[in-house]
Design an enzyme around this catalytic site. Structure first.
Site, mmCIF file in Angstrom:
data_model
loop_
_atom_site.group_PDB
_atom_site.id
_atom_site.type_symbol
_atom_site.label_atom_id
_atom_site.label_comp_id
_atom_site.label_asym_id
_atom_site.label_seq_id
_atom_site.Cartn_x
_atom_site.Cartn_y
_atom_site.Cartn_z
ATOM 1 C CE1 TYR B 123 -4.349 -1.399 0.719
ATOM 2 C CE2 TYR B 123 -2.997 -3.063 1.775
ATOM 3 C CZ TYR B 123 -4.204 -2.659 1.243
ATOM 4 O OH TYR B 123 -5.268 -3.518 1.244
ATOM 5 C CE1 TYR B 162 -2.297 -6.408 4.043
ATOM 6 C CE2 TYR B 162 -3.222 -6.256 1.832
ATOM 7 C CZ TYR B 162 -3.347 -6.082 3.211
ATOM 8 O OH TYR B 162 -4.517 -5.596 3.716
ATOM 9 N NE ARG B 172 -6.554 -10.173 5.315
ATOM 10 C CZ ARG B 172 -7.532 -9.424 4.831
ATOM 11 N NH1 ARG B 172 -7.415 -8.115 4.768
ATOM 12 N NH2 ARG B 172 -8.659 -9.962 4.395
ATOM 13 C CG HIS B 175 -8.028 -7.530 0.453
ATOM 14 N ND1 HIS B 175 -6.921 -8.157 0.977
ATOM 15 C CD2 HIS B 175 -8.016 -6.276 0.953
ATOM 16 C CE1 HIS B 175 -6.272 -7.321 1.775
ATOM 17 N NE2 HIS B 175 -6.904 -6.169 1.782
ATOM 18 C CG HIS B 177 -9.670 -2.377 1.682
ATOM 19 N ND1 HIS B 177 -9.965 -2.862 2.936
ATOM 20 C CD2 HIS B 177 -8.376 -2.702 1.456
ATOM 21 C CE1 HIS B 177 -8.877 -3.433 3.440
ATOM 22 N NE2 HIS B 177 -7.902 -3.360 2.572
HETATM 23 FE FE LIG Z 1 -6.068 -4.493 2.733
#
Ligand SMILES: [Fe+2]
Lengths: 168, 257
Positions: B123, B162, B172, B175, B177
């Protein structure tokens, strides 16, 4: 149809949900402007530094805004606000007192699985729902008057846990 | 740093799911939401209410919704691949679907916001410490307004999986969000969209916080070949149904609330 499940907003929502002037429903210092602020707490009484708070309310005459452009900050009161809390878990909006019993509020946070709906009742206002609660529960939903507006903490867990809502 | 292993987390998930399955077998209706009290996601332990939400009839403000529109969102914001001088790395994709209410009616002209990691699983957020490369051509945030059929559409790249620090070797599943508004404020939803047959599904305490398999499945987009464009991008379809928070089951067995 069955609903789509919610999921936590996670830790990295800031750049995805940032809104310029998201907390300024009105300009601070404009006629009738009040500061609505509070802290979001966890079950140990620690402030939550990665929460998001949204409010939605009627205007000073009790009218629910319907004009398109709820993120716009051009002097038209849109009734919607969104802020990220500070590192100290504090949220702050500048808005007006609605001619209504409460301001609708939703809280999101890292570690919180799903959004939580609640209400911020104005001091001195009430309705049948608020009256149906026991005094300790009721106290968690009523804002406190301050010199320049209202203070209202949101406690996700523990003693004085905020009353959260479900709808039929 | 926690020393909790995946085996411990997986065993906790299995126990909570087994408890849910027993309640279902005993006649409890299916749950369309995550369990807020879901300790395998360690950060949730002190951040969930311990009391059931209070059932209340929504008032007029809660039955209305903010009125987002094209004044708020520029058309270009739905394409996450054109926000910089160059194109982002990764598998280019289109994700589209409809936002509907519980009766299947389209949620028209409403705001959908997305944010995601880049193709490496990183991110742009400053607190993301994953040692994977940032992509100078990818921010990972987009917005759009649904059309008259409730349809949204984003062009982006497929995010990477990640790591996170919930437990040792926690990852995770990939995905995106999603943040969605309904035609009533009660329908407000923030969730995550996943990709088909991700091997990380059974291991992930966030995805598995939804104890109902059918409900979990509703967070997984479908690959749709008709949405793929020759020589250009892959297509995924994912519909969102907004029903609002229902009275959820938190209280101990035997309660009549
Ligand atoms: Fe996330």
């Amino acid at each position: 149809m069955r609903g789509t499940p919610g999921q936590t907003v996670g830790p990295f929502f800031r750049y995805g949900l940032e809104v310029e002037g998201g907390g300024l429903l009105v300009s601070p210092g404009s006629p009738g402007a009040i500061r609505l602020s509070g802290t979001v707490y966890d079950g140990s009484g620690a402030a939550i530094p990665d929460a998001l708070v949204e409010i939605w309310q009627a205007d000073g005459a009790g009218v629910i805004p319907t004009a398109e452009g709820s993120f716009h900050r051009d002097g038209t009161f849109t009734g919607f606000g969104r802020v990220h809390v500070t590192d100290a878990g504090e949220y702050e909006f500048w808005t007006v007192l609605p001619d209504a019993d409460f301001i609708a509020v939703i809280v999101f946070a890292r570690g919180l699985m799903d959004r939580l709906h609640s209400r911020i009742y104005l001091p001195g206002r009430s309705d049948a729902f608020l009256e149906s609660l026991d005094p300790a529960e009721r106290a968690t939903l009523v804002a406190i008057e301050t010199g320049d507006g209202l203070r209202h903490d949101l406690r996700l867990q523990g003693e004085n846990e905020t009353v959260f809502l479900a709808y039929p | 740093m926690t020393e909790t292993t995946q085996a411990t987390i997986s065993a906790e998930i299995a126990a909570l799911h087994s408890d849910y399955d027993k309640r279902r077998a005993a006649g409890m209706p299916p749950l369309d939401s995550p369990l807020v009290d879901f300790a395998p996601y360690r950060s949730s332990v002190l951040r969930h209410p311990t009391k059931n939400p209070k059932l209340v009839d929504p008032e007029s403000i809660e039955l209305a919704s903010p009125a987002f529109g094209h004044r708020d969102v520029a058309a270009v914001e739905s394409d996450l691949t054109v926000q910089h001088a160059g194109e982002p790395l990764g598998e280019r994709m289109v994700v589209t679907g409809r936002v509907l209410d519980g009766e299947g009616r389209p949620v028209r002209h409403q705001l959908v916001e997305v944010w995601q990691a880049n193709a490496s699983g990183r991110y742009i957020h400053q607190r993301d410490q994953h040692p994977a490369p940032l992509d100078p051509n990818f921010t990972g945030a987009g917005r759009c307004i649904t059309d008259a059929d409730g349809r949204y559409s984003f062009t982006t790249i497929k995010p990477g999986a990640y790591p996170w620090k919930n437990h040792v070797n926690a990852w995770r599943p990939a995905h995106i969000h999603f943040s969605v508004f309904g035609s009533a404020f009660t329908q407000r939803l923030v969730t995550q969209m996943y990709f088909p047959v991700d091997p990380l599904f059974p291991l992930d305490p966030i995805y598995q916080s939804i104890p109902d398999q059918a409900a979990r499945d509703r967070l997984v987009a479908a690959y749709d070949h008709d949405l793929s464009s020759p020589e250009w991008s892959l297509g995924y379809r994912w519909d969102i149904v907004l029903t609002g928070p229902r009275a959820t089951w938190i209280e101990p067995e035997g309660s009549d609330a």
